[in-house]
Each structure stands twice: as structure tokens, then as C-alpha cells.
Design a protein around this motif. Sequence first.
Motif, PDB file in Angstrom:
ATOM      1  N   ASN A  23      75.588  57.167   6.576  1.00 12.33           N
ATOM      2  CA  ASN A  23      75.762  56.741   7.968  1.00 12.33           C
ATOM      3  C   ASN A  23      76.890  55.741   8.127  1.00 12.33           C
ATOM      4  O   ASN A  23      77.672  55.823   9.068  1.00 12.33           O
ATOM      5  CB  ASN A  23      74.462  56.122   8.511  1.00 12.33           C
TER       6      ASN A  23
ATOM      7  N   GLY B 242      67.867  50.660   8.887  1.00  8.49           N
ATOM      8  CA  GLY B 242      67.879  51.783   7.958  1.00  8.49           C
ATOM      9  C   GLY B 242      67.631  51.340   6.524  1.00  8.49           C
ATOM     10  O   GLY B 242      67.626  52.157   5.612  1.00  8.49           O
TER      11      GLY B 242
ATOM     12  N   PHE C 115      71.687  55.524   4.248  1.00  9.62           N
ATOM     13  CA  PHE C 115      72.370  54.351   4.804  1.00  9.62           C
ATOM     14  C   PHE C 115      73.865  54.427   4.517  1.00  9.62           C
ATOM     15  O   PHE C 115      74.689  54.208   5.402  1.00  9.62           O
ATOM     16  CB  PHE C 115      71.770  53.074   4.216  1.00  9.62           C
TER      17      PHE C 115
ATOM     18  N   VAL D   1      68.997  53.646  12.190  1.00  7.29           N
ATOM     19  CA  VAL D   1      68.066  54.766  12.167  1.00  7.29           C
ATOM     20  C   VAL D   1      68.315  55.766  13.285  1.00  7.29           C
ATOM     21  O   VAL D   1      67.969  56.922  13.148  1.00  7.29           O
ATOM     22  CB  VAL D   1      66.587  54.297  12.254  1.00  7.29           C
TER      23      VAL D   1
END
Length: 253
Positions: free
Chosen positions: A231, A175, A228, A241
Motif C-alpha cells: 500500500n 494497517g 502495508f 486499511v
Amino acid sequence: MKFDIISVFPELFSGVLDCGIIRRARQAGLVDVRLVNLRDFTSDRHRSVDDRPYGGGEGMVFIPGPLFDAVEFCRATKGGENAKVVFLTPQGRPWTQNMAGEFAVIPHLILICGRYEGVDQRVIDYLVDLEVSIGDFILTGGEIPAMALLDSVVRLLPGALGCGESAVNESFSTGLLDYPQYTRPAEYRGYSVPEVLLSGDHAKIEKWRKEKALEKTKRVRPELARIFHENSSAPAAQTGVNTRRTQWGDEGI
Ligand code: 4GY
């Protein structure tokens, strides 16, 4: 996996198809690429593929007949009935590494490369499954985008990359953008390789690489850095991702 590429300039593809990883993947039978010349599906003595736009305006537009016939021809080959038809256009869905991964499991793709001002909208409405864009800029044709799509999909096919060429541990699988790479010599024209990489301390090296990747991503792709962080701070495990998979939306393939 099978690709049919429909173009008025099929000869443009020879460089990409006959070199490197794509050439090797073709030789190994991992991918079969057929170049389809749109002019072979014309019906007048000038072999016309284009005409002037209804309503007036600049330039020429691809007429529907040869494209419908060319796609029909591609589908008529064994297993081709279920092929997905992709049109490369700046009006398309932005191409991503996730989409490359999703395409890599589709058995048969038909790529349509446009030229001039575009194609008759009925081609897009009734023939094309998905419009894809490789970026916010205008090229003279869809051939270079088709090469980019092909290249990014083929390298993900199992067995396409050699031992030293893993697709697992690279940009976007984390990511983030990649960390900087260095190789010998340790000093070149007075420019030296960061000390930490020569230290042999693998924990320290990993930490340094993560910092560098994050720093670079913040600088040139702040929107990726934000995703990022979202997440990794989410309660669910950070899975890179894949937490943002399936970008097809209502045009799901
Ligand atoms: N950018 N991403 C792109 C492009 C050229 C007129 C339709 C792009 O995907 N394709 O610039 N394509 C145009 C030229 C006809 C294709």
C-alpha cells in the motif's frame, strides 16, 4: 442502531451488555439490544430446537422452524423488514475491523447463535444474509462470537467512546499492529520506560513508534506487514486499511 440476538442461552449476554462502554451506549440510546430466546419459538411440549442429522452422524442440528419464526418475529418490529441476518460460524467470512466499520452503518442486525453441530442448511441458504467467523477455532456456540461482533461494532458508533477513547488512531487504522504503550512510573522493579518517550521530542517519538509498530507486525503478522508495504509503495496515497475495503465479495451486504 438495533441488534436482535437469537440464542438458546440469552442469559450469557448480561455481563457484556451491562458493563462498560456497551452499557453506556445502551443508556445513551445509541444501541438497542434485544435478546430473543429461541425456545420461545418452539412448537412441541419439550420446546425442542434440535434434531438428529439426516444421513447420520454425530450430534444434533438446529431445526429450521424456530429460527425462521424467530427471525420473522424480529423483522416484524418497526423498520425491521430490511434487517440483515448474520450467522456466527467457523465456516463464515473472517471478521475484520473493516467489516465492523461497515456493520456500524447498518440500522438493524439480527445475529443467530448456533449450538451443537450446527444449523439446518436451509437456514443458511434462505434466511441468513452473511456467515461470519471470528477466527479459526471451534467454540461451543455462537454466543461469544456474537458478543465479539457486537462489541467491535458498538464502540465504532458515533458517541460510544469517551474523549480519551478515540477509535481513529489505533491498530488497523494504520494497517499495522499497535506500538507499545507505557505509563508511570518511569521505572518499575528496575524495568524502565524507553528514554525516547521521556524526551519530549515529538518527531522522534513518532518515528520510534512507527518503527516499533512495523517491527512487531513483521514478527507476529508478516502478511499484514507485506500488505502495508504494498500500500505505501503504491502510486496512490497511502490510506491504510481503507485501500483494502469491502471484503463482502459476492455476499455483499
Ligand atoms: N469461530 N466464529 C464461531 C464458532 C460455534 C456449532 C455453529 C467462530 O464464529 N463462530 O466457533 N461458533 C459453532 C458451534 C454451531 C456455531
